[in-house]
Design a protein around this motif. Structure first.
Motif, PDB file in Angstrom:
ATOM      1  N   ARG A  35      35.386  47.525  33.158  1.00 38.31           N
ATOM      2  CA  ARG A  35      34.650  47.290  34.398  1.00 38.31           C
ATOM      3  C   ARG A  35      33.207  46.901  34.115  1.00 38.31           C
ATOM      4  O   ARG A  35      32.548  46.292  34.950  1.00 38.31           O
ATOM      5  CB  ARG A  35      34.711  48.555  35.244  1.00 38.31           C
ATOM      6  CG  ARG A  35      34.211  48.378  36.632  1.00 38.31           C
ATOM      7  CD  ARG A  35      34.671  49.475  37.530  1.00 38.31           C
ATOM      8  NE  ARG A  35      34.190  49.210  38.875  1.00 38.31           N
ATOM      9  CZ  ARG A  35      34.375  50.005  39.884  1.00 38.31           C
ATOM     10  NH1 ARG A  35      35.065  51.124  39.721  1.00 38.31           N
ATOM     11  NH2 ARG A  35      33.909  49.712  41.067  1.00 38.31           N
ATOM     12  N   GLY A  36      32.714  47.298  32.927  1.00 39.71           N
ATOM     13  CA  GLY A  36      31.343  46.973  32.589  1.00 39.71           C
ATOM     14  C   GLY A  36      30.948  47.484  31.225  1.00 39.71           C
ATOM     15  O   GLY A  36      31.765  48.058  30.498  1.00 39.71           O
ATOM     16  N   LYS A  73      27.288  35.316  44.193  1.00 38.93           N
ATOM     17  CA  LYS A  73      26.170  34.970  43.323  1.00 38.93           C
ATOM     18  C   LYS A  73      26.440  35.338  41.874  1.00 38.93           C
ATOM     19  O   LYS A  73      25.885  34.728  40.975  1.00 38.93           O
ATOM     20  CB  LYS A  73      24.892  35.698  43.765  1.00 38.93           C
ATOM     21  CG  LYS A  73      24.277  35.177  45.033  1.00 38.93           C
ATOM     22  CD  LYS A  73      22.913  35.779  45.261  1.00 38.93           C
ATOM     23  CE  LYS A  73      22.981  37.268  45.430  1.00 38.93           C
ATOM     24  NZ  LYS A  73      21.751  37.901  45.858  1.00 38.93           N
ATOM     25  N   THR A  74      27.258  36.348  41.635  1.00 44.21           N
ATOM     26  CA  THR A  74      27.460  36.841  40.281  1.00 44.21           C
ATOM     27  C   THR A  74      28.894  36.653  39.817  1.00 44.21           C
ATOM     28  O   THR A  74      29.371  37.397  38.984  1.00 44.21           O
ATOM     29  CB  THR A  74      27.063  38.328  40.184  1.00 44.21           C
ATOM     30  OG1 THR A  74      27.892  39.077  41.061  1.00 44.21           O
ATOM     31  CG2 THR A  74      25.608  38.544  40.527  1.00 44.21           C
ATOM     32  N   HIS A  84      29.646  50.776  41.464  1.00 41.23           N
ATOM     33  CA  HIS A  84      30.053  49.880  40.385  1.00 41.23           C
ATOM     34  C   HIS A  84      30.796  50.597  39.257  1.00 41.23           C
ATOM     35  O   HIS A  84      31.050  49.996  38.214  1.00 41.23           O
ATOM     36  CB  HIS A  84      28.844  49.109  39.869  1.00 41.23           C
ATOM     37  CG  HIS A  84      28.318  48.158  40.902  1.00 41.23           C
ATOM     38  ND1 HIS A  84      28.972  46.998  41.247  1.00 41.23           N
ATOM     39  CD2 HIS A  84      27.239  48.232  41.709  1.00 41.23           C
ATOM     40  CE1 HIS A  84      28.307  46.395  42.206  1.00 41.23           C
ATOM     41  NE2 HIS A  84      27.257  47.118  42.515  1.00 41.23           N
ATOM     42  N   GLY A  85      31.143  51.873  39.479  1.00 38.24           N
ATOM     43  CA  GLY A  85      31.997  52.599  38.551  1.00 38.24           C
ATOM     44  C   GLY A  85      31.353  53.029  37.254  1.00 38.24           C
ATOM     45  O   GLY A  85      32.053  53.265  36.265  1.00 38.24           O
ATOM     46  N   VAL A  86      30.022  53.157  37.234  1.00 37.23           N
ATOM     47  CA  VAL A  86      29.337  53.555  36.007  1.00 37.23           C
ATOM     48  C   VAL A  86      29.532  55.053  35.796  1.00 37.23           C
ATOM     49  O   VAL A  86      29.114  55.859  36.633  1.00 37.23           O
ATOM     50  CB  VAL A  86      27.831  53.208  36.065  1.00 37.23           C
ATOM     51  CG1 VAL A  86      27.143  53.639  34.778  1.00 37.23           C
ATOM     52  CG2 VAL A  86      27.620  51.719  36.337  1.00 37.23           C
ATOM     53  N   GLY A 133      29.042  38.221  36.774  1.00 40.60           N
ATOM     54  CA  GLY A 133      30.422  37.819  36.547  1.00 40.60           C
ATOM     55  C   GLY A 133      31.440  38.843  36.986  1.00 40.60           C
ATOM     56  O   GLY A 133      32.540  38.891  36.451  1.00 40.60           O
ATOM     57  N   GLY A 134      31.069  39.694  37.934  1.00 43.60           N
ATOM     58  CA  GLY A 134      31.974  40.734  38.401  1.00 43.60           C
ATOM     59  C   GLY A 134      31.951  42.007  37.570  1.00 43.60           C
ATOM     60  O   GLY A 134      32.686  42.944  37.848  1.00 43.60           O
TER      61      GLY A 134
END
Length: 156
Positions: free
Chosen positions: A116-117, A28-29, A76-78, A91-92
């Protein structure tokens, strides 16, 4: 900035509460998609405000209430010092907190492979979804984070 992070930790106690990244979420993303999946603590309302701003910017937003937000952020590695109340995936990439949508658009257009973000740490007043009735605004920066925990300014 130290006092801002300390103050954000207090604010996060109200909004911050495990893994749940499925193949369907990744689909989805994925790249080229206008989809954003937002994980939020069920007790936090500002996350819905950010999601609505994303919808108005043309994104297809789904919102999932989760009581296990620290585990979602870890998945998610935050980095701990960049955490906020909600974590989105698009978008990953992880999008942590009240990131302006122009930064999200830039991230998804440029698709940098070394991060990563992006994140806006804490819950700064005046950031998207944290608008104040009196118009007050805290200074904040959009930060990028990598898989190894490195952090740098992402800019607008």
């Amino acid at each position: 900035m130290g006092f801002m992070i300390a103050g954000a930790a207090t604010a996060l106690a109200a909004c911050d509460a495990s893994p749940g990244s499925s193949g369907a979420e990744k689909q989805k993303t994925g790249a080229g998609s206008k989809a954003i999946h937002v994980y939020r603590d069920p007790e936090c309302g500002c996350c819905e405000a950010w999601a609505e701003i994303a919808r108005k910017a043309g994104y297809e937003v789904t919102v999932e209430s989760r009581a296990d937000m620290p585990a979602i952020k870890a998945l998610h590695g935050v980095p701990d010092d960049l955490r906020s109340c909600h974590t989105a995936v698009a978008g990953g990439y992880a999008i942590e907190g009240h990131v302006p949508l122009k930064s999200v658009a830039r991230l998804l257009a440029e698709r940098p492979d070394d991060i990563r973000g992006i994140a806006v740490p804490g819950m700064p007043r005046g950031s998207p979804g944290m608008e104040m009735p009196d118009g007050s605004i805290d200074a904040y920066a959009v930060m990028a984070f990598g898989a190894a925990g490195e952090v740098s300014a992402f800019g607008a």
